[in-house]
Design a protein around this motif. Structure first.
Motif, short mmCIF file in Angstrom:
data_model
loop_
_atom_site.label_atom_id
_atom_site.label_comp_id
_atom_site.label_asym_id
_atom_site.label_seq_id
_atom_site.Cartn_x
_atom_site.Cartn_y
_atom_site.Cartn_z
N MET A 145 0.83 -1.20 0.00
CA MET A 145 0.00 0.00 0.00
C MET A 145 0.86 1.25 0.00
O MET A 145 1.98 1.25 0.51
CB MET A 145 -0.93 -0.01 1.22
CG MET A 145 -1.83 -1.23 1.28
SD MET A 145 -2.89 -1.26 2.74
CE MET A 145 -4.00 0.10 2.38
N THR A 147 2.08 5.05 1.13
CA THR A 147 2.06 5.91 2.32
C THR A 147 2.65 7.26 1.93
O THR A 147 3.04 7.48 0.79
CB THR A 147 2.89 5.32 3.48
OG1 THR A 147 4.29 5.44 3.18
CG2 THR A 147 2.55 3.86 3.73
N ARG A 227 -5.03 5.27 12.09
CA ARG A 227 -4.66 6.56 11.53
C ARG A 227 -3.18 6.68 11.21
O ARG A 227 -2.76 7.58 10.50
CB ARG A 227 -5.05 7.68 12.49
CG ARG A 227 -4.31 7.63 13.83
CD ARG A 227 -4.84 8.65 14.80
NE ARG A 227 -4.16 8.56 16.09
CZ ARG A 227 -4.54 9.24 17.17
NH1 ARG A 227 -5.60 10.04 17.10
NH2 ARG A 227 -3.88 9.10 18.31
N PHE A 230 -0.89 5.21 7.06
CA PHE A 230 -0.45 5.90 5.84
C PHE A 230 0.57 7.01 6.10
O PHE A 230 0.97 7.70 5.17
CB PHE A 230 -1.67 6.46 5.09
CG PHE A 230 -2.61 5.39 4.63
CD1 PHE A 230 -2.30 4.59 3.54
CD2 PHE A 230 -3.79 5.13 5.32
CE1 PHE A 230 -3.15 3.58 3.13
CE2 PHE A 230 -4.65 4.12 4.91
CZ PHE A 230 -4.33 3.34 3.81
N CYS A 247 -9.95 -2.82 6.79
CA CYS A 247 -9.02 -1.70 6.66
C CYS A 247 -8.68 -1.43 5.20
O CYS A 247 -8.68 -0.28 4.74
CB CYS A 247 -7.76 -2.00 7.47
SG CYS A 247 -6.56 -0.67 7.51
N SER A 251 -9.89 1.85 3.03
CA SER A 251 -8.88 2.71 2.42
C SER A 251 -9.18 2.92 0.94
O SER A 251 -9.08 4.05 0.42
CB SER A 251 -7.49 2.09 2.58
OG SER A 251 -7.19 1.87 3.94
N GLU A 252 -9.54 1.83 0.24
CA GLU A 252 -9.84 1.94 -1.18
C GLU A 252 -11.08 2.80 -1.43
O GLU A 252 -11.11 3.63 -2.33
CB GLU A 252 -10.05 0.54 -1.77
CG GLU A 252 -8.79 -0.30 -1.77
CD GLU A 252 -9.07 -1.76 -2.09
OE1 GLU A 252 -8.10 -2.52 -2.24
OE2 GLU A 252 -10.26 -2.14 -2.17
#
Length: 362
Positions: A145, A147, A227, A230, A247, A251-252
Motif C-alpha cells: 500500500m 504511504t 490513523r 499511511f 481496513c 482505504s480503497e
C-alpha cells in the motif's frame, strides 16, 4: 491451444516466467482477465497460460493482438463460485479453473498463479495443492500500500478471518521476509495494529502477539493505530484477516470518494476550473498514487509458489499490474528468497501451533 510455436518467439519470451491465470475468476471473468493479461505480456516478457472455458477465452483473444506472444489456453469445465466452501472446491470441483491453474504450477508447467476469484478457494488450492513453506502454520495475504513516504505491507488482508496470537507473529515474520526480498528494505519497521499505541491496548490476541513480537529479533516498534498506517512511519502493519480486509476496503473506498469529491470541487466555478488546468500534472500523479489498480493484488505469503490474489472487481488495468507483479516476483526469485529467510529465522517456529498446543505459546 498455443498461439505461437516456441521457436518462432523472441528469446526473451521463450525464457520468460510462465504465469497460470484463472481466467474465469472475478466479477467480469475473461472479459477483464484476458485483456489485462495480454496487456501485461505486451509490456514485458510473460508466457501466459489462460485457464478456463476455451470458447470464452478464445473469443476474447480474437479481439486482441497476440502476435509474438506466448499464449496457451488450458480448458477447464468448472468455476469456483463465491458461495462454495473453499475446501469443497479442492475436493469436489477438481476441474475448477483455480484448481487446474494451481496444479499446473505444482506439475512444473507454470511458475506462478494469478486469480481474481474466490480468495478462500485460492488459499485452499495454495495450501493443499502447492503446499506451505516449512514452519508456516497459515499463509497470509499481504497487500502493498502507498504511504506518505514509501510503500508498506499490510497483512493479513483477508486470508484468515480468525487468527491466534502466534499466527499474527508468523504473519509478521513472513511480511518481514517479503519486505526484504520484494521491497528491498534492509530492516523493516513493524507495527501491530491495535486500538491504541500503549502496550496494554487491544484484545487478548493482540496483547499476546505484542509480547511475542517484543521478544523477537524483528524491528518491532509497538502498537500502531489505524490513523498511523499511511504516515509512512512503519513498513509492515500486522493484523488478522478480518480487520485487515475491512481496513483495506475502507482505504480503497476513501481514496475513490476523495477523488470524486476533489473532482467535483475542482470543476465548480471558473476559477476552480482554471486552477485544475494549472495543477493537472500533480492531480494525475495523486490519482496514480491512490489508484488500487496500480498495486494489482495481494501476495499469499507462506506458499511454495508465487500466488497473487486480485480483487473480485478487478478491471484489465488491475490484472495487468498483478501479472507484472507475479512476473517480477518469479524473475527476482522472491519466493525462494522469502523461503530462505524463513528457514534461517528461528523466530518463525518459536511460536507455532505445536508450541501453543503444548502450552508454550499463545
Amino acid at each position: 491451444m498455443t498461439n505461437s510455436a516456441s521457436e518462432a518467439l523472441p528469446l526473451s519470451v521463450q525464457s520468460a516466467p510462465r504465469i497460470a491465470v484463472d481466467a474465469m475468476g472475478g466479477d467480469f471473468g475473461p472479459s477483464a482477465i484476458v485483456p489485462g493479461a495480454v496487456s501485461a505480456a505486451r509490456e514485458r516478457p510473460i508466457r501466459l497460460v489462460l485457464v478456463g472455458d476455451t470458447p470464452r477465452i478464445e473469443a476474447e483473444l480474437k479481439k486482441l493482438d497476440v502476435s509474438g506472444l506466448s499464449v496457451e489456453v488450458v480448458h477447464s469445465t468448472q468455476v469456483a463460485e463465491m458461495t462454495d466452501k473453499p475446501a469443497d472446491v479442492v475436493r469436489r470441483k477438481k476441474d475448477a479453473s483455480i484448481v487446474v491453474a494451481a496444479r499446473l504450477v505444482k506439475d512444473g508447467r507454470a511458475d506462478g498463479v494469478v486469480s481474481a476469484g474466490h480468495t478462500g478457494a485460492t488459499m485452499a488450492c495454495g495450501m493443499f495443492i502447492l503446499g506451505r513453506q516449512p514452519g508456516v502454520d497459515r499463509p497470509a495475504l499481504a497487500s502493498i500500500m502507498p504511504t506518505e513516504k514509501r510503500p508498506m505491507v499490510l497483512t493479513d488482508v483477508g486470508a484468515n478471518l480468525e487468527a491466534k496470537s502466534f499466527h499474527l507473529f508468523q504473519f509478521a515474520v513472513m511480511a518481514d521476509a517479503m519486505c526484504r526480498a520484494v521491497l528491498g528494505y534492509e530492516k523493516p519497521r513493524l507495527g501491530l495494529l491495535s486500538i491504541g499505541e500503549e502496550e496494554g491496548k487491544g484484545n487478548s490476541q493482540v496483547k499476546e502477539a505484542f509480547q511475542m513480537l517484543r521478544a523477537s529479533s524483528l524491528n518491532f516498534l509497538g502498537n500502531v493505530e489505524g490513523r498511523d498506517i499511511f504516515r509512512g512511519e512503519t513498513d509492515i502493519v500486522v493484523c488478522d484477516g478480518f480487520v485487515g480486509n475491512v481496513c483495506l476496503k475502507l482505504s480503497e473506498g476513501l481514496a475513490s470518494s476523495l477523488g470524486r469529491m476533489l473532482k467535483r470541487e475542482l470543476t465548480t466555478g471558473l476559477l476552480s476550473k482554471l486552477g485544475t488546468v494549472l495543477s493537472m500534472g500533480a492531480l494525475k500523479r495523486f490519482k496514480r498514487l491512490v489508484d488500487v489498480s496500480e498495486y494489482g493484488g495481494g501476495l499469499l505469503l507462506g506458499l511454495s509458489a508465487i500466488t497473487i490474489v486480485c480483487h473480485g472487481s478487478s478491471n484489465p488495468r488491475s490484472i495487468h499490474t498483478a501479472m507484472r507483479m507475479a512476473a517480477d516476483y518469479v524473475s527476482n526469485k522472491a519466493n525462494e528468497t522469502i523461503a530462505q529467510t524463513l528457514a534461517q529465522n528461528s523466530d518463525l517456529t518459536r511460536f507455532s501451533r505445536a508450541k501453543a498446543a503444548n502450552g508454550n505459546g499463545a
